[in-house]
Scaffold this active site. Structure first.
Site, PDB file in Angstrom:
ATOM      1  N   LYS A 188      42.359  45.317  60.869  1.00  0.00           N
ATOM      2  CA  LYS A 188      41.748  45.241  61.865  1.00  0.00           C
ATOM      3  C   LYS A 188      43.260  44.302  62.536  1.00  0.00           C
ATOM      4  O   LYS A 188      43.673  44.427  63.434  1.00  0.00           O
ATOM      5  CB  LYS A 188      40.830  44.616  62.013  1.00  0.00           C
ATOM      6  CG  LYS A 188      39.963  42.941  63.297  1.00  0.00           C
ATOM      7  CD  LYS A 188      38.549  42.221  62.756  1.00  0.00           C
ATOM      8  CE  LYS A 188      39.577  40.935  61.736  1.00  0.00           C
ATOM      9  NZ  LYS A 188      39.856  39.918  62.826  1.00  0.00           N
ATOM     10  N   ASN A 189      43.067  43.219  61.202  1.00  0.00           N
ATOM     11  CA  ASN A 189      44.707  42.842  61.805  1.00  0.00           C
ATOM     12  C   ASN A 189      46.023  42.901  62.262  1.00  0.00           C
ATOM     13  O   ASN A 189      46.881  42.018  62.336  1.00  0.00           O
ATOM     14  CB  ASN A 189      44.727  41.567  60.840  1.00  0.00           C
ATOM     15  CG  ASN A 189      43.262  40.447  60.715  1.00  0.00           C
ATOM     16  OD1 ASN A 189      42.601  40.865  61.657  1.00  0.00           O
ATOM     17  ND2 ASN A 189      43.168  40.089  59.440  1.00  0.00           N
ATOM     18  N   ARG A 243      39.905  36.390  68.338  1.00  0.00           N
ATOM     19  CA  ARG A 243      41.432  35.296  67.921  1.00  0.00           C
ATOM     20  C   ARG A 243      43.046  36.500  68.273  1.00  0.00           C
ATOM     21  O   ARG A 243      43.784  35.443  69.339  1.00  0.00           O
ATOM     22  CB  ARG A 243      41.300  35.330  66.363  1.00  0.00           C
ATOM     23  CG  ARG A 243      42.879  33.968  66.154  1.00  0.00           C
ATOM     24  CD  ARG A 243      42.969  32.870  66.503  1.00  0.00           C
ATOM     25  NE  ARG A 243      44.062  32.318  66.508  1.00  0.00           N
ATOM     26  CZ  ARG A 243      44.307  30.896  66.092  1.00  0.00           C
ATOM     27  NH1 ARG A 243      44.104  29.944  66.832  1.00  0.00           N
ATOM     28  NH2 ARG A 243      45.437  30.496  66.144  1.00  0.00           N
ATOM     29  N   ASP A 249      36.878  33.396  65.035  1.00  0.00           N
ATOM     30  CA  ASP A 249      36.085  33.508  63.759  1.00  0.00           C
ATOM     31  C   ASP A 249      35.710  31.540  64.237  1.00  0.00           C
ATOM     32  O   ASP A 249      36.215  30.858  63.970  1.00  0.00           O
ATOM     33  CB  ASP A 249      36.318  33.627  62.558  1.00  0.00           C
ATOM     34  CG  ASP A 249      35.921  35.376  61.973  1.00  0.00           C
ATOM     35  OD1 ASP A 249      34.876  35.696  63.007  1.00  0.00           O
ATOM     36  OD2 ASP A 249      36.158  35.523  61.273  1.00  0.00           O
ATOM     37  N   ASP A 259      41.080  35.510  53.471  1.00  0.00           N
ATOM     38  CA  ASP A 259      39.970  35.972  53.679  1.00  0.00           C
ATOM     39  C   ASP A 259      39.176  36.869  53.207  1.00  0.00           C
ATOM     40  O   ASP A 259      38.192  37.834  52.960  1.00  0.00           O
ATOM     41  CB  ASP A 259      40.927  37.250  54.940  1.00  0.00           C
ATOM     42  CG  ASP A 259      40.658  36.950  56.258  1.00  0.00           C
ATOM     43  OD1 ASP A 259      41.130  35.876  56.602  1.00  0.00           O
ATOM     44  OD2 ASP A 259      41.573  37.734  57.166  1.00  0.00           O
TER      45      ASP A 259
END
Ligand code: UD1
Length: 432
Positions: free
Chosen positions: A36-37, A107, A131, A321
């Site tokens: 995802k990041n 974000r 988040d 994370d």
């Protein structure tokens, strides 16, 4: 798989839940999806060049859909293909405005700032959300871009940015911010002259972005190090490219945590040991046997975990994370472990949910003291964010009886079929 009917609160029975019954050892193989990041940042980088981009190894997650909507509002359209492929088309007609309704959801929407400023010279961006685990300012992004010649005004919740043409400068970050490194990088590719970013973040997802930018024609030295040197090219000269998204080290760690608390042995196809070195070392300290394979990792959980002390740090340290997963593992380990959070002081909210499962954890500022118990006990809990949500699913695997997790939409933001993959490993998990 037989998962008994959960005893749900009728008032919220329409809300999707994940129901977990602990106690089954895990066996088998899963493929770890793309990160995802990384993919969200790759998608934002398509704003830099006209043409068609094809990305593979894209996780099926809600944040990709939200980023697609944001890009569509600006002028890049996304089509979802088969087997983790997406195609993005930038026809050059960009409207450099990122509206509140989309930006407040993730974000990573802040990542459109660098490309749009470099390419269009003007941006109107709603201040970002994401988040809810503490203050997440963007001062380092703005300060770096200001050094490059941009001007900013914050009005009515929007950042309004202008720059005729950005110019290269030497920027030294006080802290290796992931997002600020990415925004400076994607602005610097079109700046006049050379930009040096010192104390840059060096997460694998940043190298992934650098590799895409290089395929597009950008000139970047020092990829993977804490000094990135970007030689700017003429505005509009980068071209579209295809790219395979780097594998998600956080999702990989989630399956390791799952087998660690359940027992058993699993193979994680695609997991990158070289991106998780410090974490894997600490997992071995806890008693896991982890064997590198040509295309992944084999993980053997043969005995109860031992407690360790852990502090989160920027990469290559232990990522923040990973922390909810580690706290969950320590909750059932033998001994006492102290976990120190160095990035987001407020990021212990899920501890209250672990208490509901019987975990013995006390927090003081940015420290958590976790006293391991032989097992947890199932209860109804609420996912407060993506990573903590996944950790609660893992905690359910370590619990007697049934655990019902609400707030599943958080997990869906970052996890590609967590339930399906756990079921494939033999876990008793279902989505209701
Ligand atoms: C990214 C990840 C997130 C991860 C984090 C740290 C994405 C979409 N999110 O977030 O999952 O937890 O890296 O590994 O990739 N800070 C400032 N000023 C700034 C920028 C950051 O004070 O201008 C602070 C933040 O408040 C935070 C710390 O620096 O305390 C880390 O932030 P940063 O590395 O920028 O993380 P993100 O890019 O937001």
């Amino acid at each position: 798989m037989a998962v008994p009917t959960p005893s749900v609160d009728p008032a919220s029975s329409s809300e999707p839940t994940i129901v977990v019954r602990g106690g089954s050892p895990l066996h088998g193989e899963v493929t770890v999806p793309g990160a995802k990041n990384s993919v969200l940042k790759l998608m934002a980088a398509t704003l830099l060049a006209d043409g068609t981009f094809t990305f593979t190894n894209v996780p099926a997650i809600a944040d990709v859909a939200i980023m697609s909507e944001l890009l569509a509002a600006i002028g890049v359209t996304t089509a979802v293909g088969d087997a983790g492929t997406i195609t993005l088309v930038n026809d050059g007609r960009l409207v450099p405005v990122a509206p509140y309704e989309l930006v407040e959801q993730i974000r990573a929407s802040i990542n459109v700032l660098g490309p749009l400023l470099g390419r269009c010279g003007t941006v109107r961006l709603s201040l970002p959300g994401g988040d809810d685990f503490g203050s997440r300012p963007i001062d380092m992004h703005l300060k770096g871009l200001e050094q490059m010649g941009a001007t900013f005004e914050i009005r009515h919740g929007y950042v309004e940015a202008h720059a005729d043409r950005l110019h290269g400068v030497d920027i030294t970050f006080e802290f290796p911010s992931v997002g600020a490194t990415e925004n400076i990088l994607t602005a610097a590719v079109y700046a006049k002259g050379t930009t040096v970013i010192d104390n840059a973040a060096r997460e694998p997802e940043i190298s992934d972005l650098c590799n895409l930018l290089t395929s597009m024609g950008a000139d970047i030295e020092g990829i993977g190090t804490s000094t990135l040197v970007v030689h700017g090219v003429e505005v509009g000269t980068l071209r579209a490219a295809d790219h395979r998204t780097v594998t998600d080290r956080i999702q990989a760690a989630t399956y390791i945590a799952a087998v660690a608390v359940s027992g058993g042995e699993i193979v994680l196809r695609g997991a990158r040991a070289d991106h998780m070195e410090v974490l894997l070392r600490r997992f071995r300290d806890m008693g896991l046997t982890i064997v590198e394979q040509p295309d992944g990792l084999a993980v053997f959980a043969e005995r109860r975990l031992h407690s360790i002390d852990v502090a989160t740090l920027p990469y290559p340290g232990i990522a923040t994370d990973y922390k909810p997963l580690i706290v969950t593992m320590l909750s059932v380990a033998d001994g006492v472990g102290i976990v120190t959070e160095n990035l987001y002081p407020g990021r212990f909210r899920y501890v209250e949910e672990l208490h509901r499962l019987g975990a013995d954890i006390s927090t003081d500022g940015h420290h958590a003291v976790v006293r391991g118990r032989p097992s947890l006990s199932g209860a109804r809990v609420k996912a407060p964010d993506i990573r903590a949500g996944a950790a609660l699913v893992v905690a359910g695997l370590a619990a007697d009886g049934e655990t019902t997790i609400t707030g599943v939409h958080h997990i869906d933001r970052g996890y590609d079929d967590l339930v399906g993959r756990l079921v494939a490993l033999g876990a008793q998990v279902a989505r209701r």
